[in-house]
Design a protein around this motif. Structure first.
Motif, mmCIF file in Angstrom:
data_model
loop_
_atom_site.group_PDB
_atom_site.id
_atom_site.type_symbol
_atom_site.label_atom_id
_atom_site.label_comp_id
_atom_site.label_asym_id
_atom_site.label_seq_id
_atom_site.Cartn_x
_atom_site.Cartn_y
_atom_site.Cartn_z
ATOM 1 N N LEU A 48 0.821 -1.213 0.000
ATOM 2 C CA LEU A 48 0.000 0.000 0.000
ATOM 3 C C LEU A 48 0.853 1.259 0.000
ATOM 4 O O LEU A 48 0.647 2.153 -0.807
ATOM 5 N N ILE A 49 1.846 1.349 0.887
ATOM 6 C CA ILE A 49 2.664 2.552 1.005
ATOM 7 C C ILE A 49 4.061 2.258 0.476
ATOM 8 O O ILE A 49 4.725 1.334 0.931
ATOM 9 N N GLN A 50 4.482 3.061 -0.494
ATOM 10 C CA GLN A 50 5.790 2.887 -1.110
ATOM 11 C C GLN A 50 6.534 4.217 -1.058
ATOM 12 O O GLN A 50 5.958 5.260 -1.349
ATOM 13 N N SER A 51 7.792 4.170 -0.721
ATOM 14 C CA SER A 51 8.597 5.395 -0.693
ATOM 15 C C SER A 51 9.775 5.283 -1.647
ATOM 16 O O SER A 51 10.870 5.738 -1.356
ATOM 17 N N ASP A 52 9.548 4.688 -2.790
ATOM 18 C CA ASP A 52 10.583 4.488 -3.796
ATOM 19 C C ASP A 52 10.830 5.798 -4.549
ATOM 20 O O ASP A 52 9.933 6.305 -5.220
ATOM 21 N N PRO A 53 12.037 6.363 -4.465
ATOM 22 C CA PRO A 53 12.304 7.620 -5.174
ATOM 23 C C PRO A 53 12.326 7.451 -6.694
ATOM 24 O O PRO A 53 12.219 8.419 -7.421
ATOM 25 N N ASN A 54 12.457 6.220 -7.160
ATOM 26 C CA ASN A 54 12.486 5.956 -8.598
ATOM 27 C C ASN A 54 11.133 5.516 -9.143
ATOM 28 O O ASN A 54 11.055 5.035 -10.274
ATOM 29 N N ALA A 55 10.078 5.641 -8.355
ATOM 30 C CA ALA A 55 8.744 5.226 -8.808
ATOM 31 C C ALA A 55 8.322 6.056 -10.004
ATOM 32 O O ALA A 55 8.567 7.262 -10.071
ATOM 33 N N ARG A 56 7.684 5.371 -10.937
ATOM 34 C CA ARG A 56 7.193 6.049 -12.137
ATOM 35 C C ARG A 56 5.689 5.877 -12.202
ATOM 36 O O ARG A 56 5.168 4.777 -11.996
ATOM 37 N N LEU A 57 4.998 6.941 -12.512
ATOM 38 C CA LEU A 57 3.540 6.898 -12.586
ATOM 39 C C LEU A 57 3.058 5.972 -13.703
ATOM 40 O O LEU A 57 1.990 5.378 -13.597
ATOM 41 N N GLU A 58 3.854 5.811 -14.739
ATOM 42 C CA GLU A 58 3.478 4.937 -15.855
ATOM 43 C C GLU A 58 3.306 3.487 -15.413
ATOM 44 O O GLU A 58 2.546 2.736 -16.017
ATOM 45 N N ASP A 59 4.000 3.099 -14.363
ATOM 46 C CA ASP A 59 3.912 1.719 -13.874
ATOM 47 C C ASP A 59 2.548 1.400 -13.274
ATOM 48 O O ASP A 59 2.205 0.225 -13.114
ATOM 49 N N PHE A 60 1.774 2.427 -12.936
ATOM 50 C CA PHE A 60 0.489 2.218 -12.280
ATOM 51 C C PHE A 60 -0.702 2.446 -13.203
ATOM 52 O O PHE A 60 -1.846 2.290 -12.786
ATOM 53 N N LEU A 61 -0.450 2.822 -14.471
ATOM 54 C CA LEU A 61 -1.545 3.109 -15.404
ATOM 55 C C LEU A 61 -2.503 1.927 -15.528
ATOM 56 O O LEU A 61 -2.079 0.797 -15.743
ATOM 57 N N LEU A 89 -7.025 3.350 8.344
ATOM 58 C CA LEU A 89 -8.004 2.596 7.546
ATOM 59 C C LEU A 89 -7.404 2.168 6.201
ATOM 60 O O LEU A 89 -7.883 2.574 5.141
ATOM 61 N N PRO A 90 -6.379 1.346 6.203
ATOM 62 C CA PRO A 90 -5.753 0.980 4.930
ATOM 63 C C PRO A 90 -6.655 0.156 4.022
ATOM 64 O O PRO A 90 -6.556 0.247 2.800
ATOM 65 N N GLN A 91 -7.552 -0.642 4.594
ATOM 66 C CA GLN A 91 -8.389 -1.527 3.783
ATOM 67 C C GLN A 91 -9.295 -0.738 2.838
ATOM 68 O O GLN A 91 -9.577 -1.187 1.735
ATOM 69 N N GLU A 92 -9.744 0.441 3.272
ATOM 70 C CA GLU A 92 -10.594 1.282 2.417
ATOM 71 C C GLU A 92 -9.856 1.681 1.145
ATOM 72 O O GLU A 92 -10.442 1.714 0.065
ATOM 73 N N LEU A 93 -8.580 1.986 1.267
ATOM 74 C CA LEU A 93 -7.789 2.377 0.101
ATOM 75 C C LEU A 93 -7.443 1.168 -0.761
ATOM 76 O O LEU A 93 -7.430 1.251 -1.982
ATOM 77 N N ILE A 94 -7.178 0.046 -0.127
ATOM 78 C CA ILE A 94 -6.862 -1.167 -0.875
ATOM 79 C C ILE A 94 -8.042 -1.595 -1.737
ATOM 80 O O ILE A 94 -7.870 -1.999 -2.886
ATOM 81 N N GLU A 95 -9.259 -1.472 -1.197
ATOM 82 C CA GLU A 95 -10.470 -1.811 -1.964
ATOM 83 C C GLU A 95 -10.594 -0.961 -3.223
ATOM 84 O O GLU A 95 -11.183 -1.390 -4.204
ATOM 85 N N ARG A 96 -10.048 0.242 -3.185
ATOM 86 C CA ARG A 96 -10.167 1.166 -4.305
ATOM 87 C C ARG A 96 -8.911 1.178 -5.184
ATOM 88 O O ARG A 96 -8.703 2.092 -5.972
ATOM 89 N N ASP A 97 -8.057 0.179 -5.025
ATOM 90 C CA ASP A 97 -6.837 0.025 -5.822
ATOM 91 C C ASP A 97 -5.886 1.213 -5.692
ATOM 92 O O ASP A 97 -5.253 1.620 -6.655
ATOM 93 N N VAL A 98 -5.783 1.770 -4.500
ATOM 94 C CA VAL A 98 -4.905 2.909 -4.264
ATOM 95 C C VAL A 98 -3.525 2.426 -3.849
ATOM 96 O O VAL A 98 -3.393 1.465 -3.090
ATOM 97 N N VAL A 99 -2.509 3.085 -4.372
ATOM 98 C CA VAL A 99 -1.130 2.879 -3.947
ATOM 99 C C VAL A 99 -0.628 4.235 -3.482
ATOM 100 O O VAL A 99 -0.715 5.224 -4.209
ATOM 101 N N VAL A 100 -0.130 4.302 -2.259
ATOM 102 C CA VAL A 100 0.357 5.550 -1.689
ATOM 103 C C VAL A 100 1.853 5.652 -1.954
ATOM 104 O O VAL A 100 2.624 4.787 -1.536
ATOM 105 N N LEU A 101 2.249 6.704 -2.647
ATOM 106 C CA LEU A 101 3.654 6.966 -2.928
ATOM 107 C C LEU A 101 4.072 8.178 -2.113
ATOM 108 O O LEU A 101 3.376 9.191 -2.119
ATOM 109 N N THR A 102 5.185 8.074 -1.403
ATOM 110 C CA THR A 102 5.638 9.194 -0.587
ATOM 111 C C THR A 102 6.960 9.719 -1.117
ATOM 112 O O THR A 102 7.807 8.955 -1.596
ATOM 113 N N ASP A 103 7.136 11.032 -1.018
ATOM 114 C CA ASP A 103 8.374 11.685 -1.428
ATOM 115 C C ASP A 103 8.638 12.818 -0.445
ATOM 116 O O ASP A 103 7.921 13.814 -0.438
ATOM 117 N N THR A 104 9.640 12.645 0.398
ATOM 118 C CA THR A 104 9.953 13.651 1.416
ATOM 119 C C THR A 104 11.348 14.235 1.238
ATOM 120 O O THR A 104 11.911 14.787 2.181
#
Length: 165
Positions: A48-61, A89-104
């Protein structure tokens, strides 16, 4: 008017106490167990939560709805509050196919930052087709995020498809 004020204050204190108690008892991890979903489905669900600095939005299309959370540091109180709300409430987001990407880390100039151009704390929700659907400068509850996602035409189609046998 003077008789209502104590009741209003009591209601506010009770609500804040219930919120604090709910956040303390909420799970701190957004891990999915195979008992919550089938073992075959668990293999296909990304973390659900990923903090990969190399994440690409195209991978989630067409697969996931990225919820990108930006902050100038991981110690930003708004970032911490948003992550607590998501972990509650992570299950609510998982049901909706959400992936949380963080960049700090603004100094890293990640592809996410170059594409979405945040300023300070920013929460960006993208639809499955890759378009920016929502951009907010303050934390949102999972309920607010879920309600926004449920208004999307593709999500409404997903709900209809699940109802039909």
């Amino acid at each position: 008017m003077t008789y209502r004020l104590p009741f209003v204050l009591i209601a506010i204190m009770a609500a804040s106490g219930a919120t604090a108690q709910a956040s303390e008892s909420a799970p701190k991890s957004a891990e999915i167990t195979t008992s919550e979903v089938g073992s075959e489905e668990a293999e296909n669900i990304p973390e659900l939560i990923q903090s990969d600095p190399n994440a690409r939005l195209e991978d989630f299309l067409w697969v996931n709805r990225p919820l990108v959370i930006f902050a100038d540091t991981d110690r930003d109180p708004r970032f911490a509050q948003q992550m607590d709300l998501i972990n509650a409430l992570p299950q609510e987001l998982i049901e909706r196919d959400v992936v949380v990407l963080t960049d700090t880390d603004p100094a890293a100039q990640s592809a996410l930052r170059e594409t979405l151009r945040p300023r300070g704390f920013t929460m960006v929700l993208l639809s499955k087709d890759g378009t920016v659907y929502l951009r907010k400068p303050q934390p949102w509850t999972v309920r607010e995020i879920s309600a926004s996602i449920d208004k999307l035409p593709l999500r409404q189609q997903e709900i209809r498809d699940r109802r039909e046998p």
